[in-house]
Structure formats: C-alpha cells, structure tokens
Design a protein around this motif. Structure first.
Motif, PDB file in Angstrom:
ATOM      1  N   ILE A   1      46.651  17.368 123.929  1.00 18.58           N
ATOM      2  CA  ILE A   1      47.128  16.136 123.306  1.00 18.58           C
ATOM      3  C   ILE A   1      45.983  15.209 122.915  1.00 18.58           C
ATOM      4  CG2 ILE A   1      47.558  14.914 125.480  1.00 18.58           C
ATOM      5  CD1 ILE A   1      49.568  14.652 122.222  1.00 18.58           C
ATOM      6  N   CYS A   2      44.892  15.217 123.677  1.00 18.42           N
ATOM      7  CA  CYS A   2      43.765  14.326 123.388  1.00 18.42           C
ATOM      8  C   CYS A   2      42.740  14.954 122.445  1.00 18.42           C
ATOM      9  CB  CYS A   2      43.066  13.922 124.684  1.00 18.42           C
ATOM     10  SG  CYS A   2      44.125  12.963 125.792  1.00 18.42           S
ATOM     11  N   LYS A   3      42.478  16.250 122.584  1.00 16.33           N
ATOM     12  CA  LYS A   3      41.402  16.885 121.824  1.00 16.33           C
ATOM     13  C   LYS A   3      41.872  17.618 120.579  1.00 16.33           C
ATOM     14  CE  LYS A   3      38.695  17.406 126.021  1.00 16.33           C
ATOM     15  NZ  LYS A   3      38.233  18.334 127.035  1.00 16.33           N
ATOM     16  N   THR A   4      43.016  18.286 120.655  1.00 15.26           N
ATOM     17  CA  THR A   4      43.536  19.053 119.512  1.00 15.26           C
ATOM     18  C   THR A   4      45.042  18.789 119.345  1.00 15.26           C
ATOM     19  OG1 THR A   4      43.822  20.957 120.980  1.00 15.26           O
ATOM     20  CG2 THR A   4      41.801  20.904 119.636  1.00 15.26           C
ATOM     21  N   PRO A   5      45.387  17.565 118.932  1.00 16.80           N
ATOM     22  CA  PRO A   5      46.804  17.220 118.835  1.00 16.80           C
ATOM     23  C   PRO A   5      47.581  18.051 117.808  1.00 16.80           C
ATOM     24  CG  PRO A   5      45.439  15.461 117.944  1.00 16.80           C
ATOM     25  CD  PRO A   5      44.523  16.439 118.589  1.00 16.80           C
ATOM     26  N   ASP A   6      46.936  18.479 116.727  1.00 15.63           N
ATOM     27  CA  ASP A   6      47.654  19.304 115.750  1.00 15.63           C
ATOM     28  C   ASP A   6      48.157  20.591 116.398  1.00 15.63           C
ATOM     29  OD1 ASP A   6      47.280  17.418 113.806  1.00 15.63           O
ATOM     30  OD2 ASP A   6      45.659  18.486 112.780  1.00 15.63           O
ATOM     31  N   ALA A   7      47.323  21.215 117.214  1.00 13.54           N
ATOM     32  CA  ALA A   7      47.727  22.431 117.918  1.00 13.54           C
ATOM     33  C   ALA A   7      48.780  22.116 118.981  1.00 13.54           C
ATOM     34  CB  ALA A   7      46.512  23.103 118.553  1.00 13.54           C
ATOM     35  N   TYR A   8      48.661  20.960 119.618  1.00 10.43           N
ATOM     36  CA  TYR A   8      49.615  20.541 120.653  1.00 10.43           C
ATOM     37  C   TYR A   8      51.030  20.448 120.068  1.00 10.43           C
ATOM     38  CZ  TYR A   8      51.666  17.611 124.357  1.00 10.43           C
ATOM     39  OH  TYR A   8      52.456  17.104 125.355  1.00 10.43           O
ATOM     40  N   TYR A   9      51.132  19.960 118.816  1.00 10.76           N
ATOM     41  CA  TYR A   9      52.433  19.762 118.162  1.00 10.76           C
ATOM     42  C   TYR A   9      52.818  20.905 117.221  1.00 10.76           C
ATOM     43  CZ  TYR A   9      52.199  14.941 119.844  1.00 10.76           C
ATOM     44  OH  TYR A   9      52.125  13.812 120.625  1.00 10.76           O
ATOM     45  N   GLU A  10      52.120  22.052 117.269  1.00 16.34           N
ATOM     46  CA  GLU A  10      52.401  23.117 116.308  1.00 16.34           C
ATOM     47  C   GLU A  10      53.735  23.796 116.570  1.00 16.34           C
ATOM     48  OE1 GLU A  10      49.284  26.032 116.551  1.00 16.34           O
ATOM     49  OE2 GLU A  10      50.011  26.851 118.447  1.00 16.34           O
ATOM     50  N   GLY A  11      54.341  24.228 115.474  1.00 17.73           N
ATOM     51  CA  GLY A  11      55.610  24.948 115.526  1.00 17.73           C
ATOM     52  C   GLY A  11      56.194  25.014 114.130  1.00 17.73           C
ATOM     53  N   PRO A  12      57.141  25.893 113.923  1.00 20.35           N
ATOM     54  CA  PRO A  12      57.730  26.038 112.585  1.00 20.35           C
ATOM     55  C   PRO A  12      58.581  24.839 112.197  1.00 20.35           C
ATOM     56  CG  PRO A  12      58.872  27.452 114.141  1.00 20.35           C
ATOM     57  CD  PRO A  12      57.727  26.826 114.880  1.00 20.35           C
ATOM     58  N   GLU A  13      58.721  24.655 110.894  1.00 23.70           N
ATOM     59  CA  GLU A  13      59.640  23.654 110.353  1.00 23.70           C
ATOM     60  C   GLU A  13      60.913  24.373 109.932  1.00 23.70           C
ATOM     61  OE1 GLU A  13      57.876  21.320 107.255  1.00 23.70           O
ATOM     62  OE2 GLU A  13      56.212  20.682 108.521  1.00 23.70           O
ATOM     63  N   PHE A  14      61.984  23.612 109.805  1.00 22.28           N
ATOM     64  CA  PHE A  14      63.246  24.197 109.370  1.00 22.28           C
ATOM     65  C   PHE A  14      63.434  23.877 107.886  1.00 22.28           C
ATOM     66  CE2 PHE A  14      67.702  24.922 108.800  1.00 22.28           C
ATOM     67  CZ  PHE A  14      67.987  25.942 109.682  1.00 22.28           C
ATOM     68  N   PRO A  15      63.599  24.905 107.039  1.00 27.17           N
ATOM     69  CA  PRO A  15      63.747  24.642 105.603  1.00 27.17           C
ATOM     70  C   PRO A  15      65.082  23.970 105.271  1.00 27.17           C
ATOM     71  CG  PRO A  15      63.577  27.023 106.056  1.00 27.17           C
ATOM     72  CD  PRO A  15      63.610  26.316 107.361  1.00 27.17           C
ATOM     73  N   ASP A  16      65.027  22.898 104.473  1.00 36.01           N
ATOM     74  CA  ASP A  16      66.254  22.181 104.102  1.00 36.01           C
ATOM     75  C   ASP A  16      67.279  23.086 103.420  1.00 36.01           C
ATOM     76  OD1 ASP A  16      65.496  19.759 105.176  1.00 36.01           O
ATOM     77  OD2 ASP A  16      64.762  18.937 103.282  1.00 36.01           O
ATOM     78  N   ARG A  17      66.801  24.084 102.679  1.00 40.56           N
ATOM     79  CA  ARG A  17      67.725  24.968 101.955  1.00 40.56           C
ATOM     80  C   ARG A  17      68.623  25.766 102.904  1.00 40.56           C
ATOM     81  NH1 ARG A  17      65.421  30.072 102.093  1.00 40.56           N
ATOM     82  NH2 ARG A  17      63.177  30.074 102.462  1.00 40.56           N
ATOM     83  N   LEU A  18      68.248  25.834 104.187  1.00 37.99           N
ATOM     84  CA  LEU A  18      69.050  26.570 105.168  1.00 37.99           C
ATOM     85  C   LEU A  18      69.878  25.658 106.070  1.00 37.99           C
ATOM     86  CD1 LEU A  18      66.499  29.315 106.268  1.00 37.99           C
ATOM     87  CD2 LEU A  18      68.426  29.550 104.689  1.00 37.99           C
ATOM     88  N   ALA A  19      69.832  24.356 105.830  1.00 40.38           N
ATOM     89  CA  ALA A  19      70.529  23.401 106.707  1.00 40.38           C
ATOM     90  C   ALA A  19      72.017  23.705 106.830  1.00 40.38           C
ATOM     91  CB  ALA A  19      70.304  21.976 106.222  1.00 40.38           C
ATOM     92  N   THR A  20      72.667  24.093 105.739  1.00 39.16           N
ATOM     93  CA  THR A  20      74.106  24.373 105.809  1.00 39.16           C
ATOM     94  C   THR A  20      74.416  25.637 106.608  1.00 39.16           C
ATOM     95  OG1 THR A  20      74.064  25.502 103.671  1.00 39.16           O
ATOM     96  CG2 THR A  20      74.697  23.154 103.681  1.00 39.16           C
TER      97      THR A  20
END
Length: 187
Positions: free
Chosen positions: A72-91
């Motif tokens: 969280i302090c040194k590499t926050p981008d890696a700390y918060y990494e994970g896939p996003e959900f595509p809006d086209r699949l929301a339904t």
C-alpha cells in the motif's frame, strides 16, 4: 374544458404508471454476485471467463499461482490490481444493470457496486439480491448465523446516485488505504 379533462386523464394515467413501477418486484440478479466478495483476481477472472465468456488479458483461467505483491505504501498500483468489469456485460449480472464496479485490495475483491436503472427501495433491493437487513459487522456471531449473513460479506449499502438510478454495494472487508497505515509518516 376538454383540455382539463385530457390533462386530468393524463395525470391519472401517469400516477397509475408510477404506482405500477413502485409496486413491481425487482428481479433477482442473473449471477449471484455475493459469491464474488473476497475472491482473488485470478479466481474471479477464471469465473468470468467460464461463466460470461469474457477473458481478461491478465486475470484469466491460464493464470496460475497468482500472489498479490503490492504494498500500500510502496507499490499501490499493484496493491489495488484486479480486473475491471466491462459495461457491455452488465446486463448479464442483472437485467437492469448499467455499470458494475469492482474494488480490489491486497489480492482480494474488497467490494462490488452495481448500478441499476430505476429507483428501487432498499427493501426491494435486499429482497432481490437476498441480502439481510442489518450489516454483519453490527451483529453478534449468533445473530449473523440466525440472519444467514454470508461469511464473505461484511456489509451492504443501497444508494441513489442520480435520479432514476439505484446502486447496490456489497462489501467483503473494510477498505484500507495509505492513510490508514501511516504511509509517508516519519520513520
């Protein structure tokens, strides 16, 4: 006089339509999103690949031995990494869903928020998504068992971001950011 009668009929018709919307039941989600909380990005990515046919470029069934190496302090981008959900699949998640937001922390899904078309009461949302009324964090262990609160869900929230929208958020664990752990403070 004809204008007033037409206006009156229009008003009665509008009220009847609004009442129908209020009285209508909110459909259950097509996918049980409650099971997503606390999943690793790799497990979640494989789940979406198998269930929705969506393959994330990194987080998919081919990823083996994933470990989050973020700090969280040194590499926050890696700390918060994970896939996003595509809006086209929301339904695919819910027939009225327009947007799904995933919040990742230290290698687990911390929260999921789903935006629905329409204004739905909290009771309607809780019934459709099979969510208990009280937050698990506010209940004793015995009360949690009695209310059948899923072990991977800590809390839920229903909000109204804009007129004609309802957002339901499921929280797996408390958010912990840089300020919570004292990053950058003397040391």
């Amino acid at each position: 006089m004809k204008k007033w009668i037409a206006f009156g009929l229009l008003a009665v018709s509008s009220m009847a339509t609004a009442q129908t919307t209020v009285d209508a039941a909110l459909a259950a989600p097509r996918i049980d999103v409650r099971s997503w909380l606390r999943m690793s990005p790799a497990d979640y990515g494989c789940f979406t690949e198998k269930t929705l046919g969506y393959r994330d470029t990194r987080f998919n069934c081919a990823l083996k031995g994933y470990q989050n190496r973020g700090d969280i302090c040194k590499t926050p981008d890696a700390y918060y990494e994970g896939p996003e959900f595509p809006d086209r699949l929301a339904t695919e998640v819910h027939p009225l869903a327009t947007h799904v937001v995933l919040s990742w922390e230290h290698g687990n899904l911390q929260a999921v928020s789903i935006t629905l078309k329409g204004t739905w009461s909290e009771a309607q949302v809780r019934q459709a998504f099979h969510l208990p009324r009280a937050a698990a964090s506010k209940l004793s262990v015995a009360e949690q068992k009695a209310h059948a609160w899923p072990q991977n869900i800590m809390d839920t929230d229903v909000q109204y971001p804009t007129q004609g929208q309802t957002a339901v958020t499921l929280i797996g664990f408390d958010h912990m950011g840089a300020a919570d752990v004292g990053c950058g403070e003397g040391g």
